[in-house]
Design a protein around this motif. Structure first.
Motif, PDB file in Angstrom:
ATOM      1  N   ASN A 138      -0.798  -3.697 -10.794  1.00 26.19           N
ATOM      2  CA  ASN A 138      -0.259  -4.174 -12.059  1.00 26.19           C
ATOM      3  C   ASN A 138       1.257  -4.041 -12.112  1.00 26.19           C
ATOM      4  OD1 ASN A 138      -2.803  -4.820 -13.003  1.00 26.19           O
ATOM      5  ND2 ASN A 138      -3.059  -2.934 -14.168  1.00 26.19           N
ATOM      6  N   LEU A 139       1.779  -2.984 -11.508  1.00 22.98           N
ATOM      7  CA  LEU A 139       3.226  -2.785 -11.505  1.00 22.98           C
ATOM      8  C   LEU A 139       3.922  -3.900 -10.726  1.00 22.98           C
ATOM      9  CD1 LEU A 139       5.705  -1.071 -12.205  1.00 22.98           C
ATOM     10  CD2 LEU A 139       5.347   0.155 -10.053  1.00 22.98           C
ATOM     11  N   VAL A 140       3.387  -4.253  -9.578  1.00 23.39           N
ATOM     12  CA  VAL A 140       3.967  -5.338  -8.782  1.00 23.39           C
ATOM     13  C   VAL A 140       3.956  -6.641  -9.574  1.00 23.39           C
ATOM     14  CG1 VAL A 140       3.686  -6.755  -6.715  1.00 23.39           C
ATOM     15  CG2 VAL A 140       3.371  -4.280  -6.575  1.00 23.39           C
ATOM     16  N   ALA A 141       2.843  -6.920 -10.233  1.00 23.52           N
ATOM     17  CA  ALA A 141       2.730  -8.140 -11.028  1.00 23.52           C
ATOM     18  C   ALA A 141       3.724  -8.125 -12.188  1.00 23.52           C
ATOM     19  CB  ALA A 141       1.306  -8.290 -11.552  1.00 23.52           C
ATOM     20  N   PHE A 142       3.915  -6.957 -12.803  1.00 21.85           N
ATOM     21  CA  PHE A 142       4.822  -6.828 -13.942  1.00 21.85           C
ATOM     22  C   PHE A 142       6.268  -7.094 -13.524  1.00 21.85           C
ATOM     23  CE2 PHE A 142       7.713  -3.846 -16.178  1.00 21.85           C
ATOM     24  CZ  PHE A 142       7.728  -4.478 -17.411  1.00 21.85           C
ATOM     25  N   ILE A 143       6.715  -6.445 -12.465  1.00 22.74           N
ATOM     26  CA  ILE A 143       8.102  -6.615 -12.026  1.00 22.74           C
ATOM     27  C   ILE A 143       8.347  -8.041 -11.539  1.00 22.74           C
ATOM     28  CG2 ILE A 143       9.809  -5.898 -10.303  1.00 22.74           C
ATOM     29  CD1 ILE A 143       8.739  -3.093 -10.516  1.00 22.74           C
ATOM     30  N   SER A 144       7.362  -8.619 -10.895  1.00 25.02           N
ATOM     31  CA  SER A 144       7.504  -9.981 -10.382  1.00 25.02           C
ATOM     32  C   SER A 144       7.752 -10.992 -11.503  1.00 25.02           C
ATOM     33  CB  SER A 144       6.255 -10.380  -9.591  1.00 25.02           C
ATOM     34  OG  SER A 144       6.071  -9.530  -8.470  1.00 25.02           O
ATOM     35  N   GLN A 145       7.350 -10.658 -12.716  1.00 26.36           N
ATOM     36  CA  GLN A 145       7.530 -11.561 -13.858  1.00 26.36           C
ATOM     37  C   GLN A 145       8.999 -11.779 -14.201  1.00 26.36           C
ATOM     38  OE1 GLN A 145       5.317  -9.943 -17.124  1.00 26.36           O
ATOM     39  NE2 GLN A 145       3.322 -10.338 -16.212  1.00 26.36           N
ATOM     40  N   PHE A 146       9.838 -10.766 -13.987  1.00 30.45           N
ATOM     41  CA  PHE A 146      11.238 -10.890 -14.398  1.00 30.45           C
ATOM     42  C   PHE A 146      12.217 -10.661 -13.239  1.00 30.45           C
ATOM     43  CE2 PHE A 146       9.846  -6.527 -15.338  1.00 30.45           C
ATOM     44  CZ  PHE A 146      10.801  -5.776 -14.666  1.00 30.45           C
ATOM     45  N   LEU A 147      11.737 -10.586 -12.015  1.00 33.48           N
ATOM     46  CA  LEU A 147      12.592 -10.355 -10.859  1.00 33.48           C
ATOM     47  C   LEU A 147      13.553 -11.526 -10.681  1.00 33.48           C
ATOM     48  CD1 LEU A 147      12.768  -8.112  -8.629  1.00 33.48           C
ATOM     49  CD2 LEU A 147      11.465  -9.669  -7.172  1.00 33.48           C
ATOM     50  N   ARG A 148      14.851 -11.236 -10.665  1.00 29.15           N
ATOM     51  CA  ARG A 148      15.863 -12.267 -10.502  1.00 29.15           C
ATOM     52  C   ARG A 148      16.132 -12.551  -9.034  1.00 29.15           C
ATOM     53  NH1 ARG A 148      19.011  -8.623 -13.738  1.00 29.15           N
ATOM     54  NH2 ARG A 148      20.387  -8.508 -11.914  1.00 29.15           N
ATOM     55  N   ALA A 149      16.879 -13.622  -8.774  1.00 27.57           N
ATOM     56  CA  ALA A 149      17.193 -14.006  -7.402  1.00 27.57           C
ATOM     57  C   ALA A 149      18.057 -12.965  -6.700  1.00 27.57           C
ATOM     58  CB  ALA A 149      17.887 -15.366  -7.386  1.00 27.57           C
ATOM     59  N   ASP A 150      18.848 -12.210  -7.474  1.00 30.07           N
ATOM     60  CA  ASP A 150      19.719 -11.193  -6.880  1.00 30.07           C
ATOM     61  C   ASP A 150      19.072  -9.809  -6.877  1.00 30.07           C
ATOM     62  OD1 ASP A 150      19.803 -10.837  -9.616  1.00 30.07           O
ATOM     63  OD2 ASP A 150      21.923 -10.288  -9.667  1.00 30.07           O
ATOM     64  N   GLN A 151      17.776  -9.750  -7.146  1.00 37.93           N
ATOM     65  CA  GLN A 151      17.046  -8.485  -7.107  1.00 37.93           C
ATOM     66  C   GLN A 151      15.928  -8.557  -6.068  1.00 37.93           C
ATOM     67  OE1 GLN A 151      15.858  -8.366 -11.300  1.00 37.93           O
ATOM     68  NE2 GLN A 151      17.301  -6.696 -11.673  1.00 37.93           N
ATOM     69  N   HIS A 152      15.548  -7.389  -5.570  1.00 37.49           N
ATOM     70  CA  HIS A 152      14.479  -7.312  -4.576  1.00 37.49           C
ATOM     71  C   HIS A 152      13.492  -6.224  -4.973  1.00 37.49           C
ATOM     72  CE1 HIS A 152      16.829  -9.847  -1.807  1.00 37.49           C
ATOM     73  NE2 HIS A 152      17.868  -9.137  -2.198  1.00 37.49           N
ATOM     74  N   LEU A 153      12.280  -6.371  -4.497  1.00 41.86           N
ATOM     75  CA  LEU A 153      11.222  -5.384  -4.701  1.00 41.86           C
ATOM     76  C   LEU A 153      10.623  -5.031  -3.349  1.00 41.86           C
ATOM     77  CD1 LEU A 153       9.038  -3.773  -6.316  1.00 41.86           C
ATOM     78  CD2 LEU A 153       7.760  -5.930  -6.487  1.00 41.86           C
ATOM     79  N   VAL A 154      10.547  -3.745  -3.052  1.00 40.42           N
ATOM     80  CA  VAL A 154       9.928  -3.302  -1.808  1.00 40.42           C
ATOM     81  C   VAL A 154       8.934  -2.185  -2.111  1.00 40.42           C
ATOM     82  CG1 VAL A 154      11.705  -1.567  -1.297  1.00 40.42           C
ATOM     83  CG2 VAL A 154      10.342  -2.507   0.569  1.00 40.42           C
ATOM     84  N   GLN A 155       7.830  -2.188  -1.403  1.00 37.53           N
ATOM     85  CA  GLN A 155       6.866  -1.098  -1.493  1.00 37.53           C
ATOM     86  C   GLN A 155       7.070  -0.149  -0.318  1.00 37.53           C
ATOM     87  OE1 GLN A 155       3.117  -3.454  -1.889  1.00 37.53           O
ATOM     88  NE2 GLN A 155       2.802  -2.257  -3.743  1.00 37.53           N
ATOM     89  N   ILE A 156       7.157   1.126  -0.621  1.00 39.78           N
ATOM     90  CA  ILE A 156       7.235   2.156   0.410  1.00 39.78           C
ATOM     91  C   ILE A 156       6.009   3.040   0.272  1.00 39.78           C
ATOM     92  CG2 ILE A 156       8.494   4.144   1.298  1.00 39.78           C
ATOM     93  CD1 ILE A 156      11.071   2.878   0.439  1.00 39.78           C
ATOM     94  N   PHE A 157       5.214   3.099   1.322  1.00 34.05           N
ATOM     95  CA  PHE A 157       3.994   3.908   1.312  1.00 34.05           C
ATOM     96  C   PHE A 157       4.339   5.315   1.781  1.00 34.05           C
ATOM     97  CE2 PHE A 157       2.384  -0.349   1.215  1.00 34.05           C
ATOM     98  CZ  PHE A 157       1.227  -0.265   0.460  1.00 34.05           C
ATOM     99  N   THR A 158       4.154   6.286   0.887  1.00 34.83           N
ATOM    100  CA  THR A 158       4.480   7.673   1.176  1.00 34.83           C
ATOM    101  C   THR A 158       3.277   8.397   1.798  1.00 34.83           C
ATOM    102  OG1 THR A 158       3.814   8.375  -1.043  1.00 34.83           O
ATOM    103  CG2 THR A 158       6.110   7.705  -0.742  1.00 34.83           C
ATOM    104  N   LYS A 159       3.551   9.585   2.316  1.00 31.56           N
ATOM    105  CA  LYS A 159       2.506  10.446   2.895  1.00 31.56           C
ATOM    106  C   LYS A 159       1.761   9.715   4.021  1.00 31.56           C
ATOM    107  CE  LYS A 159       2.170  12.442  -1.724  1.00 31.56           C
ATOM    108  NZ  LYS A 159       1.353  12.796  -2.888  1.00 31.56           N
ATOM    109  N   PHE A 160       2.520   8.941   4.767  1.00 32.49           N
ATOM    110  CA  PHE A 160       1.944   8.113   5.831  1.00 32.49           C
ATOM    111  C   PHE A 160       1.321   8.971   6.924  1.00 32.49           C
ATOM    112  CE2 PHE A 160       2.612   4.900   9.362  1.00 32.49           C
ATOM    113  CZ  PHE A 160       1.685   3.991   8.885  1.00 32.49           C
ATOM    114  N   ASP A 161       1.831  10.191   7.099  1.00 31.63           N
ATOM    115  CA  ASP A 161       1.314  11.088   8.122  1.00 31.63           C
ATOM    116  C   ASP A 161      -0.090  11.593   7.801  1.00 31.63           C
ATOM    117  OD1 ASP A 161       2.987  12.434   6.055  1.00 31.63           O
ATOM    118  OD2 ASP A 161       2.092  14.237   6.936  1.00 31.63           O
TER     119      ASP A 161
END
Length: 209
Positions: A138-161
């Motif tokens: 839901n968070l990804v969908a929410f941010i994608s609604q107003f993400l501008r061309a000069d903004q970026h969204l990246v997912q970082i998966f923590t505790k990968f080990d």
């Protein structure tokens, strides 16, 4: 190369935030996903951002000023100092606080994400062991609604080990554009730093010698 990193200020509401003078990176994710830990890892400090095993420890919008040395082609030239503000946002999800307090956090978080014009990168942290939770989708969908061309969204998966080798491979295959982090092994730290700064400033930084 990181030159310095220091705490600037905290704010409870959007109106209390400092003036938007420089580019910002907003770190957000569920409570206890490791936002503060990742900021400390990137900035090579143990206690810059206060981390805790207790969900909901970060209750304010915390600002950290970081300064970096620019990567230049000729080492003999003086390099510029690049300033980026890291913003550690309150965690959302299962923090054990009063309902009224949680609603206040959510309102402040939404207002900040929508109205803070100088955010250049949204860093969405996800627990590698729980990659498909509805709250993260839901968070990804929410941010994608107003993400501008000069903004970026990246997912970082923590505790990968915490994952087995085959689970790590599957996660990377499923999320090819994501980054993966382990605070214990400092895994992929340089890659994450380079990505954050390139997508915030459009420039590289010198690797530490």
């Amino acid at each position: 190369m990181l030159k310095s990193a220091q705490f600037q200020t905290s704010a409870q509401t959007f109106a209390q935030c400092p003036p938007p003078m420089i580019s910002e990176v907003a770190f957000l994710g569920r409570s206890n996903v490791g936002k503060s830990t990742l900021i400390n890892l990137i900035c090579n400090q143990k206690n810059l951002a206060k981390s805790s095993s207790t969900p909901g420890k970060t209750q304010l919008i915390n600002f950290f000023l970081t300064e970096w040395k620019e990567k230049i082609a000729q080492e003999s030239l003086d390099s510029d100092t690049l300033k980026v503000m890291f913003v550690d946002l309150p965690g959302f999800g299962y923090a054990k606080v009063a309902k009224s307090q949680k609603e206040l956090w959510n309102r402040n978080l939404v207002e900040f994400l929508r109205k803070r014009d100088n955010i250049r990168l949204f860093v969405h942290l996800v627990d590698s062991r729980h990659p498909y939770l509805e709250i993260d989708l839901n968070l990804v969908a929410f941010i994608s609604q107003f993400l501008r061309a000069d903004q970026h969204l990246v997912q970082i998966f923590t505790k990968f080990d915490k994952l087995k080798a085959n689970e790590q491979s599957k996660l990377k295959s499923t999320f090819p554009k994501a980054k993966f982090s382990s605070s214990l092994k400092r895994q992929n730290q340089n890659e994450i730093v380079d990505f954050i700064l390139e997508n915030t400033l459009g420039r590289k930084v010198l690797e530490e010698v």
